[in-house]
Scaffold this active site. Structure first.
Site, PDB file in Angstrom:
ATOM      1  N   LYS A 149       0.868  -1.181   0.000  1.00 32.06           N
ATOM      2  CA  LYS A 149       0.000   0.000   0.000  1.00 32.06           C
ATOM      3  C   LYS A 149       0.901   1.227   0.000  1.00 32.06           C
ATOM      4  CE  LYS A 149      -4.046   0.746   1.982  1.00 32.06           C
ATOM      5  NZ  LYS A 149      -5.094   0.737   0.954  1.00 32.06           N
ATOM      6  N   GLU A 182      -8.705  -6.394  -9.224  1.00 34.48           N
ATOM      7  CA  GLU A 182      -9.515  -5.755  -8.179  1.00 34.48           C
ATOM      8  C   GLU A 182     -10.061  -4.453  -8.738  1.00 34.48           C
ATOM      9  OE1 GLU A 182      -7.052  -4.595  -4.837  1.00 34.48           O
ATOM     10  OE2 GLU A 182      -5.499  -3.792  -6.145  1.00 34.48           O
TER      11      GLU A 182
END
Ligand code: PXG
Length: 288
Positions: A149, A182
């Site tokens: 992230k 995703e």
């Protein structure tokens, strides 16, 4: 609003970092988005573990222990009187000189923002979203591993812009092989003939905390969950589809690429898991 910035809580207006911070110059840093529900920080330990994994992946040594970070997150909520909301925890590489090398950045910066977030309008949760697949592909693990992230979200931002250009609020991103990875800030699930499917993380999906929570909840309810390779075809022909994310929570998807999914309204499994998720978040977490 008080922001935690490198050792102290400061007013929002005073929460400023150097223009030489490599987080700004190069997107060199990592973050977590965390929710607090009814004075409980949801799955805080899992978020901090993922932050440590991101740090390790980008060779950023964090001088704070898991316990210190946990306490600072809780303190940020307390200082702001935030019992329900969203916490953004950011670690930047810190200020250095121009040039990519992180060796010029002796001290990482820690920023914690405790605020509110509303990602989608409320009616999207009851009616479901219609989304699109966009041309921009998710970065492959050999480039920037999508499990990190990082502060560099340009890949996902490009996809978000493409979604908006197509009149959609969210986009499906494929990996270089054409399998579904995703969405830009959410993981994706489908339900087909009673079985739940989600892209395996190896397809370029972030190992979402909400994704795992939904897998756990579904499994505990006796539902079968399979982590697989999915193409758009499986989604078009699914009975149900929904997205998960800390900010988005659990949101139904009723259309993809001009195809109606299922009967065009949120399905029974989606609704059941949505209810179970909201039950779980109000009872699991680190108390402030
Ligand atoms: N995939 C990606 C690429 C994400 O950034 C998720 C999935 C969901 O993971 P969690 O752990 O939250 O269940 C994320 C995280 C936003 C925003 O403003 C959303 C995320 C991160 C940053 C910003 O929409 N979601």
């Amino acid at each position: 609003m008080k922001i935690y910035l490198d050792g102290q809580f400061v007013d929002k207006e005073d929460a400023k970092i150097s223009v030489f911070d490599h987080g700004l110059l190069y997107g060199d840093g990592i973050f977590e988005g965390i929710r607090v529900y009814k004075n409980c920080v949801y799955r805080l330990d899992e978020h901090l573990e993922r932050l440590e994994y991101s740090a390790k992946a980008i060779l950023l040594t964090m001088p704070w222990s898991r316990e210190e970070l946990s306490e600072l997150v809780c303190e940020s909520c307390r200082v702001n009187g935030l019992s329900d909301g969203y916490i953004r925890l950011i670690v930047t590489r810190g200020a250095g000189s121009l040039g990519l090398s992180p060796n010029s950045c002796p001290k990482p910066s820690l920023i914690i923002i405790a605020d509110k977030i509303a990602l989608y309008p409320p009616e999207c949760y009851t009616d479901g979203l219609s989304i699109v697949t966009v041309p921009t592909r998710r970065t492959g693990p050999a480039a920037l591993n999508p499990g990190v992230k990082s502060l560099n979200y340009l890949n996902n931002i490009m996809a978000k812009i493409e979604a908006a250009q197509a009149g959609a609020l969210e986009a499906i991103m494929l990996n270089d092989l054409g399998f579904v990875a995703e969405c830009t800030g959410d993981n994706l699930f489908i339900v087909h003939k009673g079985v739940i499917f989600t892209p395996d993380a190896s397809n370029g999906a972030l190992r979402g905390i909400t994704r795992q929570a939904v897998i756990d909840l579904a499994t505990s309810q006796g539902l079968e969950v399979r982590e697989v390779n999915l193409t758009r075809y499986e989604i078009w022909n699914a009975d149900e589809c929904f997205l998960t994310g800390t900010a988005a929570e659990l949101i139904p998807v009723v259309g993809l690429d001009s195809r109606t999914i299922g009967n065009g309204s949120p399905g029974a499994v989606t609704k059941k898991l949505h209810a179970a998720f909201h039950e779980e978040v109000s009872t699991h977490g680190t108390m402030l």
